[in-house]
Design a protein around this motif. Structure first.
Motif, PDB file in Angstrom:
ATOM      1  N   GLU A   1      56.862   0.588   8.077  1.00 18.91           N
ATOM      2  CA  GLU A   1      56.998   0.180   6.674  1.00 18.91           C
ATOM      3  C   GLU A   1      56.207  -1.095   6.391  1.00 18.91           C
ATOM      4  O   GLU A   1      55.610  -1.237   5.321  1.00 18.91           O
ATOM      5  CB  GLU A   1      58.482  -0.021   6.338  1.00 18.91           C
TER       6      GLU A   1
ATOM      7  N   ARG B   1      53.119  -1.469   3.536  1.00 17.32           N
ATOM      8  CA  ARG B   1      53.186  -2.418   2.417  1.00 17.32           C
ATOM      9  C   ARG B   1      51.997  -3.378   2.374  1.00 17.32           C
ATOM     10  O   ARG B   1      51.875  -4.172   1.443  1.00 17.32           O
ATOM     11  CB  ARG B   1      54.492  -3.218   2.489  1.00 17.32           C
TER      12      ARG B   1
ATOM     13  N   GLU C   1      48.291  -4.891   1.790  1.00 16.72           N
ATOM     14  CA  GLU C   1      47.288  -4.686   0.758  1.00 16.72           C
ATOM     15  C   GLU C   1      45.974  -4.270   1.406  1.00 16.72           C
ATOM     16  O   GLU C   1      45.287  -5.080   2.018  1.00 16.72           O
ATOM     17  CB  GLU C   1      47.091  -5.985  -0.051  1.00 16.72           C
TER      18      GLU C   1
END
Length: 201
Positions: free
Chosen positions: A67, A71, A73
């Motif tokens: 996870e 997340r 960028e």
């Protein structure tokens, strides 16, 4: 997970890793945890049950780390490649760090499979999320995201054992990453025009 249960699971994991599942007793776990047999049996009725809890805690750890990657960028194709790579590295790290417990992972793979259902489901959902992002940004060209997420997951799952045992023939993980990235761009239509000549999905 309560603190006492968490302590018992972690203690059991360390003992399984050091001594193996067969050579570890419930008494060993109770003594090493400092909690005693009564507390241990409040949470777990057998050594097999605590073993399953150990596997579950390891998979939850892997899921949390996946996870974190999801997340970050970065572009969707790079993110998918990172997730592929992270999955293989995290599974290998988990199996390696658990020492003598490794044999149990491979000897009773169906027992492990019964516990990893939540991890598998969460990973497929995570893949769908990143694929949707890629489609929305016009980077991917995936017609059936639900199906492609499942195909991706099961292909990756099939790579776990060969990767753990070094059967890919690479000397370092850095050698593998460019190939994973290239595979991702082709699988999801990032190199769209060339791929359409061969296969429509």
């Amino acid at each position: 997970m309560g603190k006492s249960r968490l302590l018992l699971v972690d203690t059991a994991r360390k003992l399984f890793a050091k001594n193996g599942f067969e050579s570890t007793t419930m008494h060993d776990i109770a003594v090493s945890s400092g909690k005693g047999r009564r507390t241990l049996y409040t949470y777990f009725s057998s050594k097999e049950e605590i073993y399953m809890a150990v596997i579950q805690s390891e998979l939850e750890r892997l899921s949390a780390r996946m996870e974190v990657v999801a997340r970050q960028e970065m572009s969707p194709e790079k993110k998918m490649a990172k997730l592929f790579f992270a999955h293989l590295e995290f599974v290998k790290e988990t199996v390696t760090r658990n020492g003598n417990l490794r044999a149990e992972f491979f000897r009773d793979i169906w027992k492990v499979e019964s516990v990893r259902k939540n991890f598998d489901r969460n990973e497929i959902i995570l893949f769908r999320r990143v694929m949707t992002e890629g489609n929305d940004r016009g980077i991917f060209d995936i017609r059936n995201i639900k199906l492609m997420a499942r195909i991706t997951h099961y292909c990756l799952k099939g790579c776990e054992v060969p990767y753990i045992f070094g059967r890919f023939g690479v000397t370092s993980p850095d050698e593998l990453y460019p190939y994973i990235f290239r595979m991702v761009t082709r699988m999801y239509g990032a190199d769209r025009e060339r791929d359409k000549e061969h296969f429509m999905y």
